[in-house]
Design an enzyme around this catalytic site. Structure first.
Site, mmCIF file in Angstrom:
data_model
loop_
_atom_site.group_PDB
_atom_site.id
_atom_site.type_symbol
_atom_site.label_atom_id
_atom_site.label_comp_id
_atom_site.label_asym_id
_atom_site.label_seq_id
_atom_site.Cartn_x
_atom_site.Cartn_y
_atom_site.Cartn_z
ATOM 1 N NE ARG A 1 34.396 7.025 -45.941
ATOM 2 C CZ ARG A 1 35.567 7.577 -45.634
ATOM 3 N NH1 ARG A 1 36.537 6.818 -45.182
ATOM 4 N NH2 ARG A 1 35.753 8.876 -45.777
ATOM 5 C CB SER B 1 42.645 23.830 -51.840
ATOM 6 O OG SER B 1 43.993 23.503 -51.560
ATOM 7 C CE1 TYR C 1 42.338 18.582 -54.261
ATOM 8 C CE2 TYR C 1 44.286 19.875 -53.736
ATOM 9 C CZ TYR C 1 43.018 19.427 -53.409
ATOM 10 O OH TYR C 1 42.420 19.846 -52.233
ATOM 11 C CE LYS D 1 39.571 21.178 -53.445
ATOM 12 N NZ LYS D 1 38.280 21.275 -52.723
ATOM 13 C CG LEU E 1 50.182 21.314 -46.016
ATOM 14 C CD1 LEU E 1 51.650 21.581 -45.705
ATOM 15 C CD2 LEU E 1 50.024 19.994 -46.770
ATOM 16 C CD GLU F 1 39.446 9.147 -43.035
ATOM 17 O OE1 GLU F 1 38.919 8.807 -44.109
ATOM 18 O OE2 GLU F 1 38.970 8.877 -41.927
HETATM 19 P P1 NDP Z 1 38.975 13.626 -46.066
HETATM 20 O O1 NDP Z 1 39.535 12.595 -47.005
HETATM 21 O O2 NDP Z 1 39.167 13.415 -44.615
HETATM 22 O O3 NDP Z 1 37.410 13.811 -46.357
HETATM 23 C C1 NDP Z 1 36.895 13.815 -47.659
HETATM 24 C C2 NDP Z 1 35.376 13.741 -47.589
HETATM 25 O O4 NDP Z 1 34.860 13.837 -48.927
HETATM 26 C C3 NDP Z 1 34.879 12.435 -47.003
HETATM 27 O O5 NDP Z 1 33.814 12.679 -46.123
HETATM 28 C C4 NDP Z 1 34.397 11.658 -48.213
HETATM 29 O O6 NDP Z 1 33.276 10.850 -47.884
HETATM 30 C C5 NDP Z 1 33.932 12.794 -49.150
HETATM 31 N N1 NDP Z 1 33.988 12.344 -50.527
HETATM 32 C C6 NDP Z 1 35.078 12.061 -51.265
HETATM 33 N N2 NDP Z 1 34.736 11.605 -52.474
HETATM 34 C C7 NDP Z 1 33.365 11.597 -52.504
HETATM 35 C C8 NDP Z 1 32.406 11.201 -53.465
HETATM 36 N N3 NDP Z 1 32.768 10.717 -54.661
HETATM 37 N N4 NDP Z 1 31.090 11.322 -53.152
HETATM 38 C C9 NDP Z 1 30.717 11.787 -51.950
HETATM 39 N N5 NDP Z 1 31.577 12.188 -50.988
HETATM 40 C C10 NDP Z 1 32.885 12.072 -51.266
HETATM 41 O O7 NDP Z 1 39.613 15.015 -46.531
HETATM 42 P P2 NDP Z 1 39.447 16.525 -46.013
HETATM 43 O O8 NDP Z 1 38.493 16.629 -44.910
HETATM 44 O O9 NDP Z 1 40.817 17.049 -45.824
HETATM 45 O O10 NDP Z 1 38.877 17.181 -47.339
HETATM 46 C C11 NDP Z 1 37.672 17.938 -47.370
HETATM 47 C C12 NDP Z 1 37.826 19.039 -48.398
HETATM 48 O O11 NDP Z 1 38.894 19.903 -48.005
HETATM 49 C C13 NDP Z 1 38.161 18.569 -49.809
HETATM 50 O O12 NDP Z 1 37.408 19.322 -50.731
HETATM 51 C C14 NDP Z 1 39.647 18.879 -49.936
HETATM 52 O O13 NDP Z 1 40.022 19.086 -51.275
HETATM 53 C C15 NDP Z 1 39.732 20.150 -49.119
HETATM 54 N N6 NDP Z 1 41.049 20.513 -48.638
HETATM 55 C C16 NDP Z 1 41.765 19.667 -47.831
HETATM 56 C C17 NDP Z 1 43.010 20.054 -47.377
HETATM 57 C C18 NDP Z 1 43.887 19.168 -46.562
HETATM 58 O O14 NDP Z 1 45.111 19.443 -46.453
HETATM 59 N N7 NDP Z 1 43.367 18.116 -45.932
HETATM 60 C C19 NDP Z 1 43.556 21.382 -47.697
HETATM 61 C C20 NDP Z 1 42.728 22.171 -48.565
HETATM 62 C C21 NDP Z 1 41.513 21.750 -48.989
HETATM 63 P P3 NDP Z 1 33.061 9.326 -48.335
HETATM 64 O O15 NDP Z 1 34.406 8.754 -48.659
HETATM 65 O O16 NDP Z 1 32.392 8.683 -47.170
HETATM 66 O O17 NDP Z 1 32.155 9.428 -49.519
HETATM 67 C C1 8X3 Z 2 45.020 20.416 -49.993
HETATM 68 C C2 8X3 Z 2 46.268 21.176 -49.707
HETATM 69 O O1 8X3 Z 2 48.653 21.567 -50.475
HETATM 70 O O2 8X3 Z 2 47.895 19.263 -50.273
HETATM 71 O O3 8X3 Z 2 44.193 21.114 -50.849
HETATM 72 O O4 8X3 Z 2 47.132 20.636 -52.078
HETATM 73 S S1 8X3 Z 2 47.534 20.635 -50.704
#
Ligand code: NDP
Ligand code: 8X3
Length: 248
Positions: free
Chosen positions: A35, A136, A149, A153, A181, A185
């Site tokens: 984005r 994660s 998923y 991970k 958690l 987004e």
């Molecule tokens: P968000 O959805 O807020 O952010 C995800 C980010 O990943 C966005 O900036 C998005 O950018 C980018 N992204 C997704 N798909 C693509 C793609 N195909 N190409 C390039 N960029 C991509 O989620 P989080 O901040 O929570 O997630 C970040 C990381 O943390 C992830 O790896 C997630 O698995 C991990 N995580 C999250 C947890 C949670 O509970 N939220 C817990 C544990 C781990 P854009 O769409 O602009 O491309």
């Molecule tokens: C994100 C945490 O518990 O939703 O990796 O899988 S959980």
């Protein structure tokens, strides 16, 4: 030039929060995400220099072209935050959507590898660098309906450990951060824009914020050169395991 952090998934959540905290530390930022408007907004928000790279981590050619386009004075990347990723869907394996499976394997695993492959040679050449992989709790445990998923991970967990073994002696540090958690987004993506279902994930307890996780990443990358924090799990206080959350 100041230190440089290359952050995938900087348009939202943990990646964006880390960009803001590392900017406070004086890092110049290579910020990535699909984005472009959000990358531009982030550039406007920070006081350090930024380079915006918009590419889809699933697309190997796009990744390589974007990273090859980095100007010479931005090439000495100090920190790579492999953060881009998401969950797509939450279903029993027999009901899973194959497109969701492809997305999770392609983004969370192959995307991380493509980006790393394009940058790690530069770190090895200069004998220094730090790769921080966002895993994660889903990479440490498996929970019902989390199947693919969790597999993606678990792959990040294995790749993180493999990277650390293979890069030993090169000067490149490798660390993993495994959150529980975090309210970002993430659930909106997992539940395909279902706001009520997404909100319900974080109801009844204080979830982590993206800044809680970013603060840990900041701590990890600002340790002295001889210290490597190789792996971490960060939970909200109310969470004890993937499926054990004290909701009031
Ligand atoms: P968000 O959805 O807020 O952010 C995800 C980010 O990943 C966005 O900036 C998005 O950018 C980018 N992204 C997704 N798909 C693509 C793609 N195909 N190409 C390039 N960029 C991509 O989620 P989080 O901040 O929570 O997630 C970040 C990381 O943390 C992830 O790896 C997630 O698995 C991990 N995580 C999250 C947890 C949670 O509970 N939220 C817990 C544990 C781990 P854009 O769409 O602009 O491309
Ligand atoms: C994100 C945490 O518990 O939703 O990796 O899988 S959980």
């Amino acid at each position: 030039m100041s230190k440089i952090a290359f952050i995938t998934g900087a348009t939202s959540g943990i990646g964006k929060a880390t960009a803001l905290l590392l900017a406070e530390e004086g890092y110049n930022l290579i910020i990535c995400g699909r984005r472009k408007d959000r990358l531009q907004a982030l550039t406007a928000e920070v006081k350090v220099k930024t380079l915006e790279l918009s590419f889809d981590v699933r697309n190997r050619k796009e990744v390589e072209e974007a990273i090859n386009s980095i100007p010479e004075d931005w090439r000495a990347v100090d920190v790579l935050l492999n953060n881009a990723g998401n969950a797509h869907g939450l279903s029993k394996i027999q009901n899973g959507d194959v497109d969701d499976w492809d997305a999770m394997i392609d983004i969370n695993v192959k995307g991380l590898l493509y980006v790393t492959k394009s940058l790690v040679g530069g770190m090895i050449s200069k004998g220094a660098g730090h790769i921080v992989n966002i895993g994660s709790i889903a990479g440490k445990e498996v929970y019902p309906n989390g199947n693919v998923y969790c597999a993606s991970k678990h792959a990040v967990d294995a790749i993180n450990n493999g990277m650390r073994l293979d890069l030993n002696g090169t000067g490149v540090k490798v660390s993993q951060v495994c959150p529980g958690l975090v309210e970002t987004e993430f659930s909106m993506v997992r539940f395909k824009g279902d706001a009520d279902r997404s909100k319900s994930v974080y109801e009844g307890f204080d979830a982590l914020t993206a800044y809680d996780v970013a603060d840990l990443i900041r701590f990890i990358v600002t340790r002295p050169a001889h210290v490597n924090i190789s792996d971490t799990i960060i939970f909200p206080a109310a969470q004890a395991a993937s499926t054990i959350v004290d909701k009031k």
